[in-house]
Enzyme design. Structure first.
Site, PDB file in Angstrom:
ATOM      1  N   HIS A   9       0.832  -1.210   0.000  1.00 39.39           N
ATOM      2  CA  HIS A   9       0.000   0.000   0.000  1.00 39.39           C
ATOM      3  C   HIS A   9       0.863   1.254   0.000  1.00 39.39           C
ATOM      4  CE1 HIS A   9      -3.542  -2.327   0.668  1.00 39.39           C
ATOM      5  NE2 HIS A   9      -3.170  -2.761   1.851  1.00 39.39           N
TER       6      HIS A   9
ATOM      7  N   THR B 196      -6.399   7.888   6.734  1.00 39.13           N
ATOM      8  CA  THR B 196      -6.799   8.029   5.324  1.00 39.13           C
ATOM      9  C   THR B 196      -6.828   6.687   4.599  1.00 39.13           C
ATOM     10  OG1 THR B 196      -4.560   8.411   4.502  1.00 39.13           O
ATOM     11  CG2 THR B 196      -5.795  10.349   5.246  1.00 39.13           C
TER      12      THR B 196
HETATM   13 ZN   LIG Z   1      -0.907   8.036   5.314  1.00 40.92          ZN
END
Ligand SMILES: [Zn+2]
Length: 242
Positions: free
Chosen positions: A81, A192
């Site tokens: 990610h 987030t």
């Molecule tokens: Zn972040």
């Protein structure tokens, strides 16, 4: 070994890895669908990132106090990610009377927060956690320019493979990567990425730091393309600045 415990263990790890493969930045796992995986991502009203504009100036905002020597050894992880730097032992800050340990920092391209709609090429998130579980993230915007001396220590990541974790003896001091001018924007938001948990204290330095074009590209090579979540509505939240 107790059979039930063993099974629970397997189910738990299946559950965790299912979450890991599900969310991303494109296709079925794209941010638009995160609400189907984690409710808070879809229904939360205090989400991040946001566009920073019309801030309320408050000169007496708390100072960020850096405790002890902040040089700590790190591991570097390409977790699929983002590119992440884990601190083996947290260096800590005190903010508004509370102590927060620095756990890790990671990168987003392009930046997640925009400043009056201006988007920088990169944003670093320094994730801190207090003993009671409260989360504080320091956001550092990156623009193209001169290199950063402390960043040079991380260059070993260039040779890392995808999904690799590199244990190092590198001693890294986050204070040395932060801008000299520590004036900041602050608001209450969320993580987030899923689970998009709220009540995160965001501190975003007003002054961006610089890295060379090549260094920014080297980081990007280890990130999924556009690993930034779209801007979320403020829903009446106030952004303070000093
Ligand atoms: Zn972040």
């Amino acid at each position: 070994m107790n059979k039930l415990l063993f099974l629970t263990g397997i189910l738990f790890s299946l559950n965790v890895s299912a979450h890991d493969v599900h969310w991303g930045y494109e296709g079925e796992g794209a941010p638009d669908h995160w609400g189907e995986l984690e409710k808070q991502c879809g229904t939360g009203t205090q989400q991040s990132p946001v566009n920073i504009a019309n801030t309320v100036v408050k000169k007496e905002l708390p100072k960020i106090i850096f405790n002890e020597s902040n040089s700590k050894t790190i591991d570097i992880v390409d977790n699929g990610h983002t590119l992440q730097v884990d601190f083996k032992e947290g260096s800590s800050i005190t903010y508004d009377g509370k102590v927060y340990e620095l756990l890790q920092f990671h990168a987003h391209e392009e930046a997640e927060h925009t400043i009056e709609r201006v988007r920088y090429p990169l944003e670093l998130h320094f994730v801190h956690k207090a003993k009671n579980g409260d989360v504080l993230v320091i956001g550092v915007l990156v623009k193209e320019g001169k290199t950063n001396q402390e960043f040079q220590k991380l260059k070993i990541f260039k040779s890392m493979a995808k999904q690799e974790k590199l244990e190092t003896h590198i001693s890294f001091n986050p204070e040395h990567i932060y801008p000299e001018d520590k004036s900041y924007y602050t608001y209450s938001g969320s993580l987030t990425t899923p689970p998009c948990s709220e009540k995160v204290t965001w501190i975003i330095f007003k002054t961006p730091i610089t890295l060379t074009e090549e260094e920014i590209d080297d980081i990007k090579a280890h990130l999924p393309k556009n690993n930034n979540r779209p801007i979320r509505p403020l829903n009446g939240r106030v952004i303070l600045s000093n």
